[in-house]
Write a protein that holds these residues in place. Structure first.
Motif, mmCIF file in Angstrom:
data_model
loop_
_atom_site.group_PDB
_atom_site.id
_atom_site.type_symbol
_atom_site.label_atom_id
_atom_site.label_comp_id
_atom_site.label_asym_id
_atom_site.label_seq_id
_atom_site.Cartn_x
_atom_site.Cartn_y
_atom_site.Cartn_z
ATOM 1 N N UNK A 11 -10.369 9.693 -0.196
ATOM 2 C CA UNK A 11 -10.378 8.407 0.519
ATOM 3 C C UNK A 11 -9.957 8.532 1.980
ATOM 4 N N UNK A 12 -9.069 9.502 2.230
ATOM 5 C CA UNK A 12 -8.679 9.728 3.630
ATOM 6 C C UNK A 12 -9.887 10.159 4.469
ATOM 7 N N UNK A 59 0.813 -1.218 0.000
ATOM 8 C CA UNK A 59 0.000 0.000 0.000
ATOM 9 C C UNK A 59 0.842 1.262 0.000
ATOM 10 N N UNK A 60 2.157 1.104 0.184
ATOM 11 C CA UNK A 60 3.074 2.248 0.199
ATOM 12 C C UNK A 60 2.562 3.368 1.101
ATOM 13 N N UNK A 61 2.546 4.577 0.598
ATOM 14 C CA UNK A 61 2.197 5.727 1.432
ATOM 15 C C UNK A 61 0.776 5.639 2.014
ATOM 16 N N UNK A 73 -9.431 0.046 5.025
ATOM 17 C CA UNK A 73 -9.101 1.449 4.724
ATOM 18 C C UNK A 73 -8.333 1.551 3.407
ATOM 19 N N UNK A 74 -7.471 0.547 3.192
ATOM 20 C CA UNK A 74 -6.718 0.582 1.927
ATOM 21 C C UNK A 74 -7.672 0.377 0.755
ATOM 22 N N UNK A 75 -8.721 -0.430 0.980
ATOM 23 C CA UNK A 75 -9.755 -0.607 -0.054
ATOM 24 C C UNK A 75 -10.396 0.724 -0.446
ATOM 25 N N UNK A 103 -11.448 1.773 -4.151
ATOM 26 C CA UNK A 103 -12.879 1.852 -4.534
ATOM 27 C C UNK A 103 -13.440 3.267 -4.397
ATOM 28 N N UNK A 104 -12.841 4.054 -3.528
ATOM 29 C CA UNK A 104 -13.376 5.388 -3.178
ATOM 30 C C UNK A 104 -14.841 5.308 -2.768
ATOM 31 N N UNK A 105 -15.183 4.237 -2.082
ATOM 32 C CA UNK A 105 -16.559 4.030 -1.630
ATOM 33 C C UNK A 105 -16.527 3.607 -0.157
#
Lengths: 311, 253
Positions: free
Chosen positions: B150-151, B59-61, B216-218, B222-224
């Motif tokens: 997303x955050x 997931x990097x950053x 959270x990474x999802x 997905x931005x959902x």
């Protein structure tokens, strides 16, 4: 002065008000009418149900049965409508010590008319409270007076005050009772509780006595005061023949006698103690160390006038 | 006003400040972390956590920020969720002020809802504000970009969990008289849930799964919002509030 129909209606009307806590019946089915413009005292020992009765009137404790009608408004649900018509000062003092006196009054009076704060500040200043200081610096009596100042300020038809004079010195107690009497003269209905008759009797026009959750007597204060004069307590020094003394006192035929140790409680035939005192002085009985009359304790009053033991 | 400032603004500001401080620290160490991720993975004791560290590499950053801000930050979040609720009613009963609180001509529902909403806002607003500062901090310090949307979805997801914890504590406070006991009980429950989460064979039974970093990474792909989880948590929170109102209306002073 002519009376109107409204004058005859009770401001507080309780019908069959009952509350149990588990197996204990805190308040037995109680009927009580309190009329406007007078101070009514609710007296009883600790645990007699005074506070529970008052809390039920203000909706703080839900009754198990019965009804409460205050200034024409029936207590329903959590009693918000009734609390708009009533100010209540609890018996147990709990305050926010971190607040200053004035801020605390403001907090108490949230939900009341705007002008109540100014009046409460005025009352608190009359009582000499340092409103700019934090409440944690107040003594027990000062905290009680702060709550009293808030309870006396709003213009409401009824005030219910649980032990408002508890913990106050005699001069402050007198000041508080005078303020209550003045308020009652303006037409406010005041119900206050106490477990010391002498603390409140001069302000109360009517006294209601509770014991074990039930009303045991309901008397006009003046009549009670007169009747209280019929209670005489004599205490003799140690080492006397108390059996012989009891016989001698009975022979005076001035009333009924009960002996507890070296103390004799007499309930006189009349309400004037002078004939008994004259007979006592002219008899051969030794002079008592102490003679008390006219100011019976609640314990004496219950036992001798109402026949209630164990108070 | 002073009381409002002390009881409403200051705790929320303190939560914001500490959360932001943790975030600044995490961002400061981001390049070091990236360089040493393999070593960290080797030294991680629990399989579940090792898996998470592996996930960070992928997931990097975003993975790192999710881990630091939402997962590690939940230690503070859970604490304040309990602390902001535990004194609502039990604290008043404990200090003997419940009777004067109830004696005022205000409905109990109103008194309770004011306290509930205050506590909820004290949790949600600082979390949202700190999350909002993440892209700015990363850009300023390391010239790296991260998507804000997303955050913020992550912030909403985490808030749902905090509100559920807050609601549970609030209900216990409504029926209890001992705030310290309630707080200890809630912390014990949360620690137990985390312990179960760390056990490879039992991790699926832990409520921490509802805020697993994977979820959270999802959000970044997905931005959902995960409505199954968030809806469930919000529904549960609403239930705790309803139960609190029911209990408070019958509560003895």
């Amino acid at each position: 002065m002519s009376l109107t129909v409204n004058d005859l209606k009770p401001t507080i009307a309780l019908r069959g008000l009952t509350r149990r806590f588990g197996e204990t019946t805190a308040v037995q089915p109680t009927d009580l009418d309190v009329r406007a413009g007078m101070v009514t005292g609710l007296l009883g020992p600790n645990g007699s149900g005074k506070s529970t009765l008052m809390r039920m009137m203000t909706g703080l404790v839900r009754p198990d049965a019965g009804s409460v009608l205050i200034a024409g408004t029936r207590l329903r649900g959590e009693g918000t409508a009734v609390r708009r018509l009533v100010t209540y000062a609890p018996g147990e003092i709990g305050v926010y010590g971190e607040l200053r006196g004035r801020d605390h009054l403001r907090w108490f009076l949230r939900g009341r008319a705007e002008d109540a704060l100014a009046r409460s500040v005025d009352i608190a200043e009359q009582l000499g409270l340092p409103l700019s200081k934090k409440v944690r610096t107040y003594s027990h009596g000062m905290k009680r007076q702060l709550i009293f100042s808030a309870a006396l300020a709003p213009e409401v038809p009824v005030r219910i005050l649980d032990e408002p004079t508890e913990g106050l010195d005699p001069s402050k107690r007198g000041q508080v009772l005078d303020l209550l009497s003045e308020d009652a003269e303006r037409g406010t209905t005041i119900l206050l509780s106490s477990h010391h008759l002498q603390e409140v009797d001069h302000a109360c026009k009517r006294l209601v006595f509770l014991n074990r959750g039930a009303i045991v007597a309901d008397e006009d204060a003046a009549a009670l005061q007169k009747r209280a004069m019929s209670l005489v307590k004599l205490r003799f020094r140690e080492g006397l023949d108390f059996d012989g003394l009891e016989t001698a006192l009975v022979a005076l035929d001035q009333g009924s006698i009960r002996r507890t140790g070296r103390t004799f409680d007499l309930v006189l035939h009349g309400d004037d103690p002078r004939p008994f005192l004259a007979a006592l002085a002219s008899s051969d009985t030794p002079a008592p160390e102490v003679i008390e009359y006219g100011s019976p304790s609640l314990h004496d009053l219950y036992r001798e006038l109402y026949g209630v033991e164990g108070v | 006003m002073l009381r409002f400032l002390r009881h409403a603004i200051l705790p929320a500001f303190a939560f914001f400040f500490v959360l932001e401080l943790m975030l600044v620290g995490a961002i400061e160490f981001w390049p070091d972390f990236r360089e040493n991720i393999a070593g960290i993975r080797i030294f991680t004791q629990f399989k579940v956590l090792r898996g998470l560290v592996g996930l960070l590499k992928e997931g990097e950053l975003p993975g790192y920020i999710v881990f630091q801000h939402f997962f590690k930050g939940s230690l503070l979040g859970v604490t304040v969720s309990v602390m902001f609720a535990v004194n609502a009613v039990a604290g008043e009963a404990h200090r003997g002020t419940l009777e004067i609180l109830l004696a005022r001509p205000l409905s109990r529902t109103r008194i309770l809802m004011e306290r509930y909403l205050l506590g909820a806002l004290q949790i949600v607003i600082p979390l949202a504000l700190t999350t909002w500062t993440i892209p700015y901090l990363l850009m300023e310090r390391w010239d790296e970009e991260i998507a804000l949307y997303p955050l913020m979805l992550g912030s909403v997801h985490m808030s749902c969990m905090y509100l559920a914890i807050h609601g549970t504590t609030f209900f216990l406070s409504t029926i209890g008289r001992h705030p310290i006991r309630i707080a200890i009980g809630m912390f014990f429950f949360c620690v137990l849930q985390f312990a179960v989460y760390l056990m490879m064979d039992a991790t699926q039974y832990s409520l921490v799964q509802l805020v697993d970093p994977l979820l959270f990474i999802d959000l970044f792909t997905t931005e959902q919002l995960n409505w199954n989880i968030c809806g469930g948590l919000l529904g549960y929170t609403a239930l705790t509030v309803a139960m609190s109102i029911f209990a408070f209306r019958r509560r003895l002073p």
